[in-house]
Scaffold this motif. Structure first.
Motif, mmCIF file in Angstrom:
data_model
loop_
_atom_site.group_PDB
_atom_site.id
_atom_site.type_symbol
_atom_site.label_atom_id
_atom_site.label_comp_id
_atom_site.label_asym_id
_atom_site.label_seq_id
_atom_site.Cartn_x
_atom_site.Cartn_y
_atom_site.Cartn_z
ATOM 1 N N PRO A 19 75.302 -2.677 95.044
ATOM 2 C CA PRO A 19 75.392 -3.085 93.636
ATOM 3 C C PRO A 19 76.820 -3.407 93.211
ATOM 4 O O PRO A 19 77.043 -4.343 92.429
ATOM 5 C CB PRO A 19 74.851 -1.863 92.884
ATOM 6 C CG PRO A 19 74.024 -1.127 93.867
ATOM 7 C CD PRO A 19 74.691 -1.348 95.184
ATOM 8 N N ALA A 20 77.793 -2.625 93.729
ATOM 9 C CA ALA A 20 79.188 -2.887 93.367
ATOM 10 C C ALA A 20 79.634 -4.255 93.853
ATOM 11 O O ALA A 20 80.337 -4.990 93.137
ATOM 12 C CB ALA A 20 80.083 -1.794 93.947
ATOM 13 N N VAL A 21 79.220 -4.628 95.055
ATOM 14 C CA VAL A 21 79.594 -5.939 95.601
ATOM 15 C C VAL A 21 78.981 -7.061 94.769
ATOM 16 O O VAL A 21 79.667 -8.033 94.414
ATOM 17 C CB VAL A 21 79.153 -6.042 97.074
ATOM 18 C CG1 VAL A 21 79.319 -7.472 97.585
ATOM 19 C CG2 VAL A 21 79.948 -5.075 97.937
ATOM 20 N N GLU A 22 77.685 -6.946 94.442
ATOM 21 C CA GLU A 22 77.070 -7.990 93.629
ATOM 22 C C GLU A 22 77.726 -8.072 92.255
ATOM 23 O O GLU A 22 77.990 -9.167 91.747
ATOM 24 C CB GLU A 22 75.569 -7.746 93.468
ATOM 25 C CG GLU A 22 74.888 -8.829 92.638
ATOM 26 C CD GLU A 22 73.375 -8.756 92.678
ATOM 27 O OE1 GLU A 22 72.751 -8.879 91.600
ATOM 28 O OE2 GLU A 22 72.808 -8.593 93.777
ATOM 29 N N GLY A 183 72.158 -2.941 80.608
ATOM 30 C CA GLY A 183 72.760 -3.148 79.301
ATOM 31 C C GLY A 183 74.246 -2.841 79.287
ATOM 32 O O GLY A 183 75.047 -3.572 78.687
ATOM 33 N N VAL A 184 74.639 -1.781 79.991
ATOM 34 C CA VAL A 184 76.050 -1.396 80.010
ATOM 35 C C VAL A 184 76.897 -2.440 80.717
ATOM 36 O O VAL A 184 78.046 -2.698 80.321
ATOM 37 C CB VAL A 184 76.212 -0.011 80.667
ATOM 38 C CG1 VAL A 184 77.690 0.336 80.846
ATOM 39 C CG2 VAL A 184 75.531 1.061 79.831
ATOM 40 N N THR A 185 76.370 -3.073 81.758
ATOM 41 C CA THR A 185 77.148 -4.097 82.457
ATOM 42 C C THR A 185 77.549 -5.238 81.526
ATOM 43 O O THR A 185 78.581 -5.887 81.732
ATOM 44 C CB THR A 185 76.371 -4.689 83.644
ATOM 45 O OG1 THR A 185 75.136 -5.256 83.177
ATOM 46 C CG2 THR A 185 76.088 -3.645 84.693
ATOM 47 N N TRP A 186 76.711 -5.499 80.519
ATOM 48 C CA TRP A 186 77.059 -6.559 79.567
ATOM 49 C C TRP A 186 78.072 -6.066 78.539
ATOM 50 O O TRP A 186 78.965 -6.801 78.131
ATOM 51 C CB TRP A 186 75.810 -7.071 78.861
ATOM 52 C CG TRP A 186 76.135 -8.073 77.796
ATOM 53 C CD1 TRP A 186 76.298 -7.835 76.470
ATOM 54 C CD2 TRP A 186 76.405 -9.464 77.978
ATOM 55 N NE1 TRP A 186 76.635 -8.984 75.799
ATOM 56 C CE2 TRP A 186 76.711 -10.001 76.711
ATOM 57 C CE3 TRP A 186 76.404 -10.298 79.082
ATOM 58 C CZ2 TRP A 186 77.020 -11.340 76.538
ATOM 59 C CZ3 TRP A 186 76.705 -11.643 78.896
ATOM 60 C CH2 TRP A 186 77.011 -12.144 77.638
ATOM 61 N N GLY A 191 85.160 -7.637 84.623
ATOM 62 C CA GLY A 191 85.949 -6.877 85.585
ATOM 63 C C GLY A 191 85.411 -5.481 85.808
ATOM 64 O O GLY A 191 85.758 -4.819 86.791
ATOM 65 N N TRP A 192 84.529 -5.038 84.895
ATOM 66 C CA TRP A 192 83.965 -3.698 85.009
ATOM 67 C C TRP A 192 82.519 -3.705 85.488
ATOM 68 O O TRP A 192 81.909 -2.645 85.629
ATOM 69 C CB TRP A 192 84.049 -2.978 83.653
ATOM 70 C CG TRP A 192 85.425 -2.452 83.376
ATOM 71 C CD1 TRP A 192 86.440 -3.127 82.772
ATOM 72 C CD2 TRP A 192 85.925 -1.161 83.714
ATOM 73 N NE1 TRP A 192 87.554 -2.340 82.700
ATOM 74 C CE2 TRP A 192 87.266 -1.107 83.266
ATOM 75 C CE3 TRP A 192 85.383 -0.042 84.345
ATOM 76 C CZ2 TRP A 192 88.065 0.008 83.444
ATOM 77 C CZ3 TRP A 192 86.173 1.074 84.521
ATOM 78 C CH2 TRP A 192 87.498 1.100 84.078
ATOM 79 N N THR A 193 81.972 -4.875 85.743
ATOM 80 C CA THR A 193 80.586 -4.918 86.208
ATOM 81 C C THR A 193 80.431 -4.218 87.551
ATOM 82 O O THR A 193 79.456 -3.491 87.778
ATOM 83 C CB THR A 193 80.111 -6.376 86.317
ATOM 84 O OG1 THR A 193 80.299 -7.032 85.060
ATOM 85 C CG2 THR A 193 78.640 -6.435 86.700
ATOM 86 N N GLY A 194 81.385 -4.426 88.455
ATOM 87 C CA GLY A 194 81.327 -3.776 89.758
ATOM 88 C C GLY A 194 81.341 -2.260 89.656
ATOM 89 O O GLY A 194 80.469 -1.585 90.225
#
Length: 545
Positions: A19-22, A183-186, A191-194
């Motif tokens: 998930p971190a890579v994607e 929801g949090v990824t948005w 830069g914080w999605t990973g």
């Protein structure tokens, strides 16, 4: 204890890295609309396969690339699941060999891909038409199947017997974790999605540990242990698309009688406009004139020689938007010449799309007011080529949808499907419906009445530059609500109407995990949009090229 700790650490790392890579890749390319999918890479079955298939069904441009991608995803999923299961296996039980686990997971990965594929394709249909009931219909089977499929990787006779209450609970928690993480990824900055996806992956690892233990060490004997319950659950899942839409019509506020406000009573004296009511997909009209001579129902069949709207059937609404726009242009001109009044359009669902496209393609100077009810927000986010094409983005998804809706139509006899001209209009003119649909038109007052379910129909981010009136309801249900009827009349009388709803944005964000990734506008040559801004990357609409 030390060995146990190492195994747990290995499980958490293996679940967190993909998930971190994607998430990192999505941040690097700026693909904001798809960030909510990243936490699902290492999710427990079936959500991991649902993740894989949505990407594949959108992002393939030929049968060859689809076949290669399908094989690659099955292999990747089998390898990852083998590692996760091996590391999650309870210490108190002997673990099968890695070769046995890999062989088993390779077969199961192919089987579960076939089981989940129809629902992943249904999410593609939801992206095309932006209808929440299609999205719900693609998710409900996953709820039903998840507790069964979570046993598949570790239990030999997983298709027999009811899943335990523990497995049901873990599967529900799995869905909640993925929804919140999406929801949090948005919400977090680019830069914080990973990192956020990595944390979600850690939670996935713990869920793998608990579900494997719950499957192998049930606290109570398995009920119905000789009954092939899982195949029955799969068959039941195929009933979902047939029943979801009729059930939604039973909810409060979905009565089609809302059109009576426009057609069955005189307009208030303060309304200076002639009004055309443009109803939605699947509507019918019996030809009866409106009570007020300054009001007409739009006819999807056109006008008779005396200038009266012709009766039409549900199948008449299936025609292309361009054809309907031409009919609307004629009707606007005739009504304006007969009444001498400016014209207001009141569109519902498909009628909103026809009315807004009319203002973009064939505007009449007399049309200065538009009220849209349940417009299809951000439609055309996926694509599939027409029948007869040998290649094109989403070609396999298109054929799977034709088969799926063909089976549904064999029961429902609606005649509607993924190849009807209205749907092709959304597919072929996607840049307009994704970027310009909810934009102001010079000289025209516009308001959009949006049910809460609209928030689940489009990716997070800006979706409108026109005033909106948002209220709890399902698609097509607002016009039957007295408070909305009052505000429509106020709008027709010239008042400003705007009521954004608290929590609407948050619902958008937490729905992002379950939508299919949009097809980038620049990729599809049919759209000729190489230089147009893409809301999937900018998070904004009404951007000029």
């Amino acid at each position: 204890m030390g060995r146990l700790d190492k195994r747990l650490v290995g499980l958490l790392v293996l679940a967190a890295v993909p998930p971190a890579v994607e998430g990192l890749v999505l941040d690097v390319v700026g693909f904001r609309a798809a960030e909510g999918l990243a936490p699902q890479v290492s999710a427990v079955w079936p959500y991991d396969t649902y993740h894989d298939l949505r990407w594949l069904l959108v992002y393939h441009d030929s049968w060859l690339t689809f076949a290669i991608g399908l094989v690659a995803l099955i292999l990747f999923r089998a390898l990852l699941t083998t590692g996760l299961v091996a590391l999650a296996w309870p210490r108190q039980l002997p673990r099968p060999s890695l070769r046995w686990l890999l062989r088993r997971n390779l077969v199961l990965s192919a089987v579960i891909t076939a089981v989940v594929s129809p629902w992943a394709s249904l999410s593609i249909a939801a992206s095309v038409v932006a209808l929440s009931w299609l999205l719900f219909a693609s998710l409900l089977p996953l709820f039903l199947l998840a507790p069964f499929l979570q046993r598949a990787a570790v239990v030999r006779s997983w298709w027999r017997g009811l899943p335990s209450i523990e497995l049901v609970g873990w599967s529900l928690l799995n869905f909640v974790v993925l929804t919140v993480a999406g929801g949090v990824t948005w919400v977090v900055p680019i830069g914080w999605t990973g990192p956020v996806s990595a944390v979600a992956g850690l939670a996935n690892g713990l869920l793998w540990q608990r579900t494997v233990a719950a499957a192998l060490l049930p606290r109570r004997p398995v009920k119905w242990s000789r009954v092939p319950v899982a195949p029955l659950a799969v068959l039941l899942a195929f009933v979902v698309p047939v029943v979801v839409q009729p059930l939604l019509q039973l909810l409060p506020g979905t009565s089609p009688k809302g059109r009576a406000l426009v057609l069955d009573r005189p307009l208030p004296a303060d309304v200076r406009h002639a009004v055309i009511f443009v109803d939605g997909h699947g509507s019918t009209y019996d030809g009866r004139p409106a009570v007020d001579p300054n009001v007409q129902e739009f006819s999807y069949r056109g006008m008779d020689p005396q200038g009266r709207p012709l009766p039409y059937s549900a199948r008449d609404t299936y025609k292309s938007i361009a054809t309907s726009v031409g009919l609307l242009a004629t009707q606007v001109d005739l009504l304006h010449r007969r009444t001498g009044r400016p014209v207001a359009l009141v569109g519902q669902s498909e009628g909103s799309m026809v009315s807004r496209t009319y203002l973009a393609d064939h505007p009449h100077p007399a049309v200065d007011t538009l009220a849209m009810f349940s417009p299809l927000i951000n439609a055309g986010r996926a694509y599939y080529p027409p029948v007869g094409a040998s290649e094109g983005w989403g070609i396999a998804a298109g054929w799977e949808l034709r088969i799926l809706f063909g089976a549904v139509n064999a029961v429902a006899h609606s005649g509607s499907g993924p190849e009807e001209p209205f749907i092709r209009s959304l597919l072929d003119n996607a840049p307009f419906y994704r970027n310009d649909m909810m934009c102001p038109v010079p000289g025209v007052r516009i308001v959009a009445f949006l049910p809460t379910t609209t928030a689940t129909e489009a990716p997070p981010g800006e979706f409108t530059r026109v005033p909106v009136f948002e209220m709890p309801a399902v698609h097509g249900g607002l016009l039957a609500t007295p408070v909305v009827q009052e505000h429509l009349l106020n709008f027709l009388e010239g008042e400003s109407v705007s009521q954004p709803e608290g929590g609407y944005t948050q619902l958008q964000e937490f729905s992002a995990a379950w939508q299919a990734p949009p097809l980038a506008l620049s990729l599809n040559p049919v759209w000729r949009a190489e230089h147009l801004p893409d809301p999937a990357f900018t998070g904004k609409v009404c951007q000029s090229g």
